[in-house]
Scaffold this active site. Structure first.
Site, mmCIF file in Angstrom:
data_model
loop_
_atom_site.group_PDB
_atom_site.id
_atom_site.type_symbol
_atom_site.label_atom_id
_atom_site.label_comp_id
_atom_site.label_asym_id
_atom_site.label_seq_id
_atom_site.Cartn_x
_atom_site.Cartn_y
_atom_site.Cartn_z
ATOM 1 N N HIS A 19 0.821 -1.216 0.000
ATOM 2 C CA HIS A 19 0.000 0.000 0.000
ATOM 3 C C HIS A 19 0.861 1.275 0.000
ATOM 4 C CE1 HIS A 19 -3.698 -2.238 0.880
ATOM 5 N NE2 HIS A 19 -3.141 -2.772 1.932
HETATM 6 O O1 RIB Z 1 -5.098 0.377 4.433
HETATM 7 C C1 RIB Z 1 -3.700 0.337 4.348
HETATM 8 C C2 RIB Z 1 -3.071 1.435 5.149
HETATM 9 O O2 RIB Z 1 -3.376 1.257 6.527
HETATM 10 C C3 RIB Z 1 -1.537 1.422 5.064
HETATM 11 O O3 RIB Z 1 -1.039 2.729 5.232
HETATM 12 C C4 RIB Z 1 -1.147 0.574 6.227
HETATM 13 O O4 RIB Z 1 0.165 0.897 6.718
HETATM 14 C C5 RIB Z 1 -2.176 0.976 7.242
HETATM 15 O O5 RIB Z 1 -1.719 2.161 7.873
#
Ligand code: RIB
Ligand code: CA
Length: 303
Positions: free
Chosen positions: A238
């Site tokens: 992500h």
């Molecule tokens: O949904 C994914 C996000 O939420 C990413 O930034 C992960 O590190 C969590 O913070």
């Protein structure tokens, strides 16, 4: 490009920080820490630990410990581990935070580097909203805000409707989307196309035993969590995908959409189109293999 990452490390945050350090296009000028995957104090500690591991020093400013309007917050330790870095049971305190809050640091750096600073926010947006409250000129002083967060035409990951960063502070996120800051939203529509497999992590570890080996080690916890929720072909990078949107937006597909955040009920934290709001560049796609291959190549370069 001058970059500050607002982060809650966090296993995929750790990958993003390593990637940013390895990208020749990026001059990382600071990290700001937020609650989210961890408590705020763990986030800043982990950020300093990662900088030391990666062999660079930048200011680390600790920020929000609570979502807007809340009096308590408990991280989901089942996703990133008890200390935020997988199965690591202890993370040493290395160095110290700067004696500014995250919001103060963000505001000062945006003014100091007017028109040049990109902020990549890969945590709940509380620090960003706090910076806007502290100095409304933050919105025009920064070059761009690139957010890992949200889900546009994609289901949520912490609820069927909401992505975790937005869900963890829906109010702050809605404040951010109400401004006319130049914003790119790199949500699940894009980041779920950038899955790293156990083989990818093994490749990186074999080629770069120190940094790649560390990333492979902490990713095991993350892979297990995703397997437990039915994502069996890898774990999404992500936050690293948001970093790549800072340097290579041409490899993403964007739609210009005004957004607001649902603030209550079952759909709390959902990012929905609102034509009355200033347009945000919402990523609806990315060249997933390009992103994964570039991440691996850059991390391998770290050794
Ligand atoms: O949904 C994914 C996000 O939420 C990413 O930034 C992960 O590190 C969590 O913070
Ligand atoms: Ca994160």
């Amino acid at each position: 490009m001058k970059l500050i990452i607002d982060t809650d490390p966090g296993i995929d945050d750790a990958m993003a920080i390593a990637l940013a350090h390895a990208m020749p296009e990026i001059k990382l000028v600071g990290l700001t820490a937020c609650f989210g995957n961890t408590f705020a104090a763990q986030s800043s500690r982990n950020a300093r630990y990662l900088c030391d591991l990666l062999g660079f020093v930048v200011p680390v400013a600790e920020g929000a410990a609570l979502p807007y309007g809340e009096t308590e917050y408990t991280p989901s330790a089942n996703v990133h581990g008890p200390e935020g870095l997988g199965d690591l049971e202890t993370v040493p305190q290395i160095g110290q935070n700067v004696d500014e809050t995250a919001a103060q640091f963000l505001v000062r750096m945006a003014a100091q580097h007017k028109g040049e600073l990109v902020v990549c926010a890969v945590a709940p947006l509380t620090n960003i909203a706090d910076a806007l409250a502290l100095d409304p000129a933050f919105a025009t002083n920064i070059k761009e805000l690139v957010i890992m967060g949200g889900a546009y035409k994609h289901n949520g990951n912490i609820t069927p409707y909401a992505e975790a960063n937005i869900f963890h502070d829906a109010k702050a996120a809605d404040v951010v989307f109400a401004t006319d800051m130049p914003i790119k939203m790199i949500g699940l529509d894009a980041t779920m196309l950038t899955l790293l497999t156990p083989h990818d992590f093994h490749e990186v570890a074999a080629a770069a035993p120190k940094i790649g080996g560390f990333i492979e080690h902490i990713s095991k916890f993350y892979l297990e969590f995703y397997r437990s929720v039915g994502v069996t072909n890898g774990c999404p990078m992500h936050d690293a995908t948001a970093v790549l949107a800072c340097t290579h937006p041409e490899n993403f597909t964007f739609e210009a959409v005004g957004l607001r955040v649902i603030l209550d009920g079952d759909e709390i934290g959902q990012t929905v189109a609102d034509p009355s709001r200033p347009a945000v560049e919402v990523a609806v796609g990315v060249q997933g293999k390009w992103a994964v291959d570039l991440f691996k190549e850059r991390v391998i370069s770290l050794g």
